[in-house]
Enzyme design. Structure first.
Site, mmCIF file in Angstrom:
data_model
loop_
_atom_site.group_PDB
_atom_site.id
_atom_site.type_symbol
_atom_site.label_atom_id
_atom_site.label_comp_id
_atom_site.label_asym_id
_atom_site.label_seq_id
_atom_site.Cartn_x
_atom_site.Cartn_y
_atom_site.Cartn_z
ATOM 1 N N GLU A 67 43.666 -74.529 -19.307
ATOM 2 C CA GLU A 67 44.132 -74.300 -17.785
ATOM 3 C C GLU A 67 44.230 -75.280 -17.121
ATOM 4 O O GLU A 67 43.573 -76.191 -17.245
ATOM 5 C CB GLU A 67 42.476 -73.451 -17.364
ATOM 6 N N GLY B 116 32.881 -77.436 -17.449
ATOM 7 C CA GLY B 116 31.796 -76.710 -17.946
ATOM 8 C C GLY B 116 31.782 -75.739 -18.986
ATOM 9 O O GLY B 116 31.241 -75.755 -20.208
ATOM 10 N N ALA B 117 32.855 -74.978 -18.964
ATOM 11 C CA ALA B 117 33.167 -73.798 -19.885
ATOM 12 C C ALA B 117 34.608 -72.985 -19.734
ATOM 13 O O ALA B 117 35.306 -73.478 -18.597
ATOM 14 C CB ALA B 117 32.197 -72.842 -19.985
ATOM 15 N N MET B 118 35.092 -72.233 -20.418
ATOM 16 C CA MET B 118 36.417 -71.948 -20.414
ATOM 17 C C MET B 118 36.323 -70.150 -20.840
ATOM 18 O O MET B 118 35.970 -70.167 -21.964
ATOM 19 C CB MET B 118 37.461 -72.472 -20.845
ATOM 20 N N GLU B 119 36.949 -69.423 -20.159
ATOM 21 C CA GLU B 119 36.695 -67.942 -20.478
ATOM 22 C C GLU B 119 37.798 -67.283 -21.156
ATOM 23 O O GLU B 119 38.054 -66.448 -21.419
ATOM 24 C CB GLU B 119 36.668 -67.281 -19.188
ATOM 25 N N ASN B 120 38.120 -68.151 -22.194
ATOM 26 C CA ASN B 120 39.220 -67.386 -23.274
ATOM 27 C C ASN B 120 38.595 -66.313 -24.032
ATOM 28 O O ASN B 120 37.359 -66.322 -24.523
ATOM 29 C CB ASN B 120 39.199 -68.552 -24.613
ATOM 30 N N HIS C 185 28.712 -66.474 -16.156
ATOM 31 C CA HIS C 185 30.056 -66.657 -15.356
ATOM 32 C C HIS C 185 31.373 -66.675 -16.157
ATOM 33 O O HIS C 185 32.059 -65.790 -15.724
ATOM 34 C CB HIS C 185 30.105 -68.246 -14.919
ATOM 35 N N GLU C 186 31.247 -67.138 -17.386
ATOM 36 C CA GLU C 186 32.441 -67.031 -18.561
ATOM 37 C C GLU C 186 32.382 -65.540 -18.856
ATOM 38 O O GLU C 186 33.643 -64.914 -18.915
ATOM 39 C CB GLU C 186 32.168 -67.762 -19.465
ATOM 40 N N GLU D 53 37.569 -66.925 -10.124
ATOM 41 C CA GLU D 53 36.757 -67.896 -10.136
ATOM 42 C C GLU D 53 35.539 -67.510 -8.983
ATOM 43 O O GLU D 53 34.335 -67.698 -9.177
ATOM 44 C CB GLU D 53 37.340 -69.230 -9.729
#
Length: 871
Positions: free
Chosen positions: A135, A283-287, A317-318, A340
């Site tokens: 992203e 922090g993280a990624m929503e794959n 969140h993810e 987001e």
């Protein structure tokens, strides 16, 4: 910046004529097992076949690809010359048919910057780990792609890698991995099932000898079918002994329960793996099906409950993104908030509704909103729905407006339309737009339906909250009669001159007085709509004059809060007496905003912290207070008072450390804060004693992470040598240890240490992203202003070169992290203005970063003037 910068207009034109039917991507990662010694991360082979339709046969378009070399390009069976069609970041194709098949064979580069396919070698055991991060537009570093969110397609991945590795992607593997064959001894190939239609930026591959733990989630759906979701959690092998996967799985199952109930749309992506990966930028990624997190969420040492709460919030969140973002995706980055803001809001909402972390909204009010308030007062603030012209704009739009302000606005929206209407709107939104792309109007349409407010009311709300920038300030005005009763209480709304619009606010106004125990408790409350410049709270007329009037009680709206004189005086004497944690957090937030605005002298804020922070029960709020107090000391206290203020803070931290419950979260938080502000010989002797065992605090475990914190203190004070830090690294020769040692080395107060840090970050691109961040973090220290002052001029001289030659992720770190923020002088402000005035044609994203840093500097100077003028 390396690579062509895709514009919104180019993306619209490409989407107008193209429909993408499928991708088939094969990655040959056998090279990852072979060390490289040429200063790069090496390369891998990538083959992409993409099938797509064109509504205007004969038209031309392009694919995105950032790669050192392209070996072949074949369009509809016709070989194209890579030298003619590939320019380093785009592959041009002409004469398209109605139905097309394009195959691209490329040599792609492993990343050391966390962009694309990142390669990391664990110093503990020499094992190599890979993961992708895309992203907004770095899938093009791994395979040829139409790199924009509205050209969704199914993806079929296959990966050849060392046989002993684990390989993950968005989907589950189809069968067991295949042996590599005669030309691939020690290799296997994993073939993954086709995904559902998703955007390029959320595709993922994670590969390496990861430690994997497994579980499963089961739920019976309303129609009687049973949903089974395999769960996985993975980290590097050398971190496995620290990995509390059971706790991760617990929060995951609680979240899946909540979102299935709230959204009434089954999780669509099959499995749910969560990978904790090294040197991660985010922090993280929503794959979908393969969420990635920074591995710092695998806690190597004791952390406070706030850290566990924070990790749980990120997990949720993810997970919210699986619906808001992955199932339904914004059309272009203008509407990034459609995923987001919702994920930020829903992460906290689910946290409080479904898990043991019941203080989530207190944390949100104190921490997330602080980020939003800061961002919304910068000259570069923007509406929640932003104007994103290109990918560079998009990269900078992952900010406090899109996340925290957007989430705050959604909290206001829930109050406006009602909780039931909000969630029914979400359900209709998912059903109506599943696997598609949306814009603002699509969401407003369903909320207008479910709330009964209609399109006009929703459009009016959107204009006020989503399509305007800036934060309003609400202040109470209180008139009383001779008997001490309120004759009129009004809420005054103000706006900054730069963004003068006033908004409708749904707020609660709380009156607080002393109970028999002396605590400040709420004695009356009124909830109302605040509109215009002045709104009378008729319901509270006749109430006894309270000690404290708290506007925005319960944190229903997004605003800055001020106090009338009597309320502020009450807080000076009794902020710690406010009994309810959320109300107390709102009071702390308000006085911090007053400090940032130069309304409350910084030393007065520090006095509040010294007097009342030791009584703060919420550990997350306490840690925020520590962070804000350190900022106030560094840049808001007048220079002539800084040394004494620092000594008082350190004395107070030591007092609270010794008073805190042994072994508890508060004790650990005060130990870290003492390390942050210690500078006197007495305090430094204690820090050294805690390290060598000659000093002890009952219950305080000086574990490895705390040891590095203490060494950082000594290094910055000139009380730790390179040999000391090398010896500590021998105790902890891990990725974290190396990063923390480098940070400490850069912190030392010597010209040589600063020169080496500057050279390795600015003049070289040899360091990976995590070590760049460590060097930058150590370079600027509050007690070393004279030492780093000469670098201000050098900073402005290299900005454009850095922006042009480095990847955007590294350039962002350098531009923001090395701005001379501690040189809080009119001369630094003038130098910043001179650069901005002399570079009108600099990249807009670069100018934005410098403008924001300039605003922080000007704010610091105003706060110092306020502090200097105080008695």
């Amino acid at each position: 910046m390396p690579g062509r910068n895709l514009t919104r207009e180019e993306a619209r034109e490409r989407a107008r004529i193209l429909t993408v039917d499928a991708y088939d991507v094969h990655l040959d990662l056998r090279s990852a097992a072979v060390p490289v010694d040429d200063g790069t991360a090496g390369t891998f082979r990538s083959r992409t076949t993409v099938r797509f339709r064109c509504s205007e046969p004969g038209a031309a378009t392009f694919l995105d690809l950032l790669a050192p070399a392209v070996h072949s390009v074949v369009l509809n069976g016709r070989a194209l010359d890579p030298a003619e069609v590939f320019d380093g970041s785009r592959i041009a194709v002409e004469g398209l048919a109605e139905a097309n098949e394009l195959t691209v064979e490329a040599e792609c580069a492993y990343s050391r910057t966390g962009e694309g396919l990142h390669r990391f070698t664990d110093p503990v055991d020499g094992e190599t780990y890979l993961y992708t991060q895309y992203e907004p537009a770095d899938a093009r570093r791994v395979f040829a792609t139409f790199e924009q969110p509205d050209l969704k397609a199914p993806f079929t991945f296959s990966v050849t890698a060392p046989a002993l590795w684990e390989v993950f992607s968005n989907s589950a593997p189809e069968g067991d991995p295949e042996d590599g064959g005669p030309d691939g001894e020690g290799l296997r190939t994993w073939r993954f099932a086709p995904t559902l239609p998703i955007s390029t930026y959320i595709t993922a591959v994670v590969a390496g000898p990861y430690h994997v733990e497994r579980d499963h989630y089961r739920r019976e759906l309303p129609d009687g079918t049973v949903l089974e979701i395999p769960l996985g959690a993975l980290c590097r092998r050398s971190l496995a002994k620290h990995f509390d996967a059971d706790e991760v799985f617990t929060v995951t199952k609680q979240g899946l329960d909540f979102f299935h109930g709230a959204f009434d749309y089954p999780y669509p992506f099959g499995k749910y793996d969560q990978a904790f990966v090294p040197e991660y930028n985010l922090g993280a990624m929503e794959n979908p099906g393969c969420v990635t997190f920074r591995e710092e969420y695998v806690f190597r040492s004791k952390v406070t409950e706030a850290a566990y709460e924070g990790r749980a919030t990120v997990v949720l969140h993810e997970m919210a993104h699986m619906w808001f973002g992955d199932l339904v995706t914004m059309q272009w980055w203008d509407d990034l908030w459609l995923k987001e803001s919702f994920a930020d809001f829903m992460g906290t909402f689910a946290l409080v509704e479904a898990t043991r972390y019941q203080a989530g909204w207190t944390t949100f009010a104190n921490r997330r909103k602080a980020w939003a308030y800061r961002q919304d007062q910068l000259p570069t603030t923007h509406p929640v729905t932003a104007d994103i012209r290109d990918l560079e704009d998009a990269k900078l739009n992952f900010d406090g407006i899109t996340y925290a302000k957007g989430a705050s606005v959604l909290k206001q929206l829930v109050a406006y339309v009602g909780r039931d209407a909000f969630f029914e709107g979400a359900r209709r939104y998912f059903r109506r737009h599943a696997f598609g792309n949306t814009v603002l109007g699509d969401l407003l349409a369903v909320l207008g339906e479910t709330s009964g407010r209609g399109a006009d009311a929703m459009a009016e709300w959107s204009r006020a909250w989503l399509q305007t920038a800036g934060v309003n300030t609400l202040t109470p005005e209180v008139a009383v009669d001779g008997d001490g009763r309120i004759t009129e209480l009004a809420v005054v709304q103000e706006a900054a001159a730069s963004h003068p619009g006033l908004r409708p606010h749904r707020v609660a106004v709380g009156l607080y007085g002393r109970d028999a125990s002396g605590a400040l408790v709420r004695t009356a409350r009124a909830e109302l709509d605040v509109t215009g410049a002045r709104t009378v709270v008729a319901e509270l007329a006749g109430q006894p004059r309270p000690e404290l009037v708290l506007v925005n009680d319960d944190d229903l709206t997004y605003c800055k809060v001020r106090f009338d004189d009597a309320s502020l005086a009450a807080l000076r004497e009794g902020l710690g007496d406010v009994a309810e944690p959320l109300a107390r957090a709102l009071a702390w937030s308000a006085v911090w905003n007053m400090t940032r605005d130069g309304v409350l002298p910084a030393r007065e804020y520090l006095a509040l912290v010294l007097r009342f922070a030791g009584r703060e029960s919420d550990i997350g709020v306490l840690q925020s207070l520590h962070q804000q107090a350190a900022t106030a000391l560094d840049v808001y206290v007048a220079p002539e008072h800084r040394a004494e203020a620092g000594r008082q803070l350190a004395d107070g931290a030591l007092r609270e450390l010794r008073a805190a419950a042994p072994g508890g979260d508060h004790q650990l938080a005060w130990a870290r804060f003492l390390a942050r502000v210690a500078s006197s010989p007495e305090h430094l002797r204690l820090v050294r004693g805690l390290l060598d065992g000659t000093e002890a605090v009952d219950g305080l475990d000086v574990d490895q992470e705390l040891r590095w914190t203490l060494w950082q203190t000594l290094a910055a004070a000139g009380a730790a040598t390179a040999a000391d830090l090398a010896a500590e690294l021998q105790r902890d020769d891990t990725a974290s240890g190396r990063r923390l040692q480098l940070h400490a080395l850069a912190s030392r107060p010597t010209a040589e240490a600063k020169a080496e840090a500057w050279r390795s970050v600015v003049e070289s691109d040899e360091l990976p992203n995590a070590l760049v961040e460590a060097q930058i973090g150590g370079f600027q220290q509050a007690g070393q202003r004279e030492l780093t002052a000469p670098y201000a001029e050098r900073y402005f001289a290299v900005l454009e070169d850095v922006w042009e030659k480095r990847t955007i992720e590294i350039a962002l770190r350098i531009v923001s992290g090395l701005f001379p923020r501690l040189q809080t002088t009119p001369q630094t402000l003038a130098a910043t203005d001179a650069w901005l005035e002399g570079r009108p044609d600099a990249a807009p994203a670069l100018r934005r970063l410098v403008l924001e840093a300039r605003d922080d500097l000007a704010r610091a100077l105003r706060a110092q003037e306020c502090d200097a003028a105080a008695a």
